[in-house]
Scaffold this motif. Structure first.
Motif, PDB file in Angstrom:
ATOM      1  N   ASP A   1      -0.978  10.393   3.701  1.00 51.86           N
ATOM      2  CA  ASP A   1      -2.186  10.272   2.886  1.00 51.86           C
ATOM      3  C   ASP A   1      -3.233  11.338   3.173  1.00 51.86           C
TER       4      ASP A   1
ATOM      5  N   GLU B   1       2.503   5.794   3.560  1.00 51.29           N
ATOM      6  CA  GLU B   1       1.131   6.235   3.289  1.00 51.29           C
ATOM      7  C   GLU B   1       0.457   6.738   4.567  1.00 51.29           C
ATOM      8  N   HIS B   2       0.655   6.038   5.687  1.00 54.40           N
ATOM      9  CA  HIS B   2      -0.090   6.376   6.894  1.00 54.40           C
ATOM     10  C   HIS B   2       0.268   7.737   7.471  1.00 54.40           C
TER      11      HIS B   2
ATOM     12  N   HIS C   1       0.834  -1.203   0.000  1.00 53.48           N
ATOM     13  CA  HIS C   1       0.000   0.000   0.000  1.00 53.48           C
ATOM     14  C   HIS C   1       0.873   1.259   0.000  1.00 53.48           C
ATOM     15  N   ASP C   2       2.017   1.219   0.687  1.00 54.33           N
ATOM     16  CA  ASP C   2       2.955   2.341   0.643  1.00 54.33           C
ATOM     17  C   ASP C   2       3.533   2.526  -0.755  1.00 54.33           C
TER      18      ASP C   2
ATOM     19  N   PHE D   1       0.834   4.036  -2.964  1.00 56.03           N
ATOM     20  CA  PHE D   1       0.655   5.438  -2.588  1.00 56.03           C
ATOM     21  C   PHE D   1       1.788   6.294  -3.157  1.00 56.03           C
ATOM     22  N   THR D   2       3.012   5.821  -3.046  1.00 59.06           N
ATOM     23  CA  THR D   2       4.158   6.558  -3.586  1.00 59.06           C
ATOM     24  C   THR D   2       3.994   6.774  -5.084  1.00 59.06           C
TER      25      THR D   2
ATOM     26  N   ASP E   1       1.163   6.678  -6.899  1.00 58.32           N
ATOM     27  CA  ASP E   1       0.027   7.546  -7.200  1.00 58.32           C
ATOM     28  C   ASP E   1       0.354   9.011  -6.969  1.00 58.32           C
ATOM     29  N   ARG E   2       1.092   9.309  -5.889  1.00 58.02           N
ATOM     30  CA  ARG E   2       1.474  10.695  -5.657  1.00 58.02           C
ATOM     31  C   ARG E   2       2.518  11.152  -6.673  1.00 58.02           C
TER      32      ARG E   2
END
Length: 534
Positions: A164, A160-161, A102-103, A106-107, A109-110
């Motif tokens: 986000d 992510e945590h 998930h991290d 997230f990386t 996507d950003r």
């Protein structure tokens, strides 16, 4: 019996024990780290700290520049349109949370969100999306590309945590940027703005990735002036000086306990000409300006020969470098003749060149303030241009302001003296493609239909023997049209205290082996666990 005796003797005597590892290394650097966040940092030294100290990338470049596992312990390509990464389960964020797929998503996507302003968005221009298969498995889709994975070694994963809830457009203002939580071999301890960053060994870093660092602490000290860096090195307040004045290293290396450290570099110095401002939009004019600059004198006199004359943005370390191309000569007479063809000449016999409308041909060269070598190089360029009648001036500008000037859509400069760190992954479209004219790194506002077509083709061809001639032609055109005038490719030289052991560096970076450095406590080193500002 003799063989047995030799074995017994060797076991009894053995090798001398190694000194205990540990200690603190203090790096004297010329500037503050910009953002301790891989998604928004644009500074080369900061990115080395992020890649090799504070964070862990998905994969890494091995010494031979092939890919090796890092956070991803394995991966498999699905043809040329997808890849599946299998992550390690023993890499933890420094706040105790596991690093998961998930991290990674997230990386990604950003990074691809334009609102983030990720400086290396071209790394993932051919990637079309990702999906988490489970907490430690992720699949990405992509379009065919010559180097499909090439962006990941230089893109550390972020948590992510912790990020986000921050909108992409606000990431540059995130508190995380000066109070980061990483997952690398060192963890963040403290930051004093304008003074220092302190990192300490992460005792939980996986053995498969090298294990905990040999050092106890690493300190990044902000010491802007070269002379001050050297003074701190001589008295033992610093262990590594990153910006010794070229030519001083040989003298200082004679000082007991200090040595010069040289490494191959991917850095080069260049002048970007703003093609939005006539007559700099004329390739003939830019070519003439390059001919008017005595780059060999700059390299010899100001860098003491540490490097080689530049040809183009593909450096000598790269497989696609067009080694048959020759640097432009220093030829002021030819420069004047070319400018005359472009309608720029001394029309009123006042030793100053005028444009067709009668106005003086004036150029302001911007540079980063506070850097002695940049100041001297800029003055040499100004003097050379003035010698052929150009009304040339220099303006020292604070680094963030200069970066804003050259990357803003209106390009607020005539010419800018800049440095660049070339990548192993070769894709020049962000820099020179007309489709990137509104992008931040198309400083020169350069367009050439042939170059556009060639760059689009080259990045889709994985066979180097097939793409090599295309890259050579691209370099030929850029050399002729000079959107950037390469001054020199650098050889990096640092000064270090002898007490720092295992101080290995290579083309990947000065800090690539920082987790293996250690300080010999018998050689005047900073003792282990000494308070250095944490």
């Amino acid at each position: 019996m003799l063989a047995c005796a030799l074995v017994i003797a060797a076991a009894a005597c053995g090798e001398p024990p190694s000194p205990p590892q540990g200690g603190t290394v203090v790096i004297a650097a010329g500037a503050e780290l910009d953002f301790a966040n891989p998604l928004v940092s644009v500074d080369a030294w900061t990115n080395e700290i992020l890649r090799y100290v504070l964070f862990t990338p998905l994969i890494r470049y091995a010494p031979d520049l092939t890919f090796e596992p890092a956070l991803a312990e394995s991966w498999e390509m699905e043809g040329d349109t997808a890849v599946v990464f299998h992550l390690r389960r023993d890499v933890w964020w420094h706040d105790g949370r596991p690093t998961t797929a998930h991290d990674v998503l997230f990386t990604f996507d950003r990074a691809v969100d334009p609102a983030t302003g990720f400086p290396n968005a071209d790394y993932f221009a051919h990637w079309t999306g990702g999906v988490v298969l489970d907490s430690f498995t992720i699949r990405f889709r992509m379009r065919p590309h010559a180097e499909p994975l090439g962006g990941w070694p230089f893109t550390p994963i972020v948590p992510e945590h912790l990020l986000d809830t921050i909108p992409p457009e606000r990431l540059r203002q995130a508190a995380f940027n000066t109070d980061p939580v990483g997952n690398g071999p060192f963890r963040f301890v403290s930051h004093r703005p304008g003074d220092r960053w302190v990192f300490e060994a992460n005792p939980e870093y996986p053995e498969a990735l090298g294990g905990p660092p040999a050092l106890d602490r690493l300190v990044w000290r902000v010491v802007p002036e070269s002379a001050a860096q050297i003074a701190e090195l001589r008295v033992g307040e610093a262990d590594l000086a990153l910006q010794p004045r070229p030519g001083t290293e040989e003298e200082l290396a004679q000082h007991e306990g200090i040595r010069a450290v040289r490494k191959p570099s991917r850095n080069f110095s260049f002048i970007a000409w703003n093609g939005k401002r006539p007559p700099l939009d004329d390739a003939r004019v830019r070519h003439a300006l390059a001919l008017a600059i005595d780059r060999q004198a700059i390299l010899t006199g100001l860098r003491h020969g540490l490097g080689e004359l530049g040809v183009g943005p593909v450096g000598p370390f790269h497989w696609a470098w067009a080694d048959a191309l020759e640097p432009l000569a220093f030829d002021p007479d030819s420069a004047l003749a070319i400018l005359d063809q472009a309608g720029i000449r001394d029309r009123d016999a006042d030793d100053t060149l005028e444009r067709a409308d009668g106005s003086d041909f004036a150029i302001e060269l911007k540079l980063v303030a506070g850097r002695e070598l940049s100041r001297d190089v800029a003055e040499a360029v100004r003097s050379d241009l003035a010698a052929i009648g150009i009304d040339a001036t220099t303006r020292a500008t604070e680094m963030t302001t200069l970066f804003s000037d050259v990357t803003s859509p209106d390009r607020r400069f005539d010419a800018a003296l800049l440095g660049w760190t070339a990548d192993f992954r070769l894709d020049l479209r962000d820099l020179f493609h007309s489709g990137s004219l509104d992008g931040p790194y198309q400083f020169a506002s350069y367009g050439n239909a042939e170059v556009d077509s060639l760059m689009d083709a080259a990045v889709r061809i994985p066979d180097r023997s097939a793409s090599g001639p295309i890259w050579t032609r691209i370099q030929e055109v850029l050399l002729a049209e000079q959107p950037w005038t390469l001054l020199y490719y650098q050889t990096d030289v640092f000064l270090a205290r002898e007490r720092v052991r295992n101080l290995d560096m290579d083309i990947r970076g000065a800090l690539v082996h920082v987790a293996d450095w250690w300080v010999d406590p018998t050689d005047g080193g900073v003792p282990a666990q000494q308070n250095t500002g944490g």
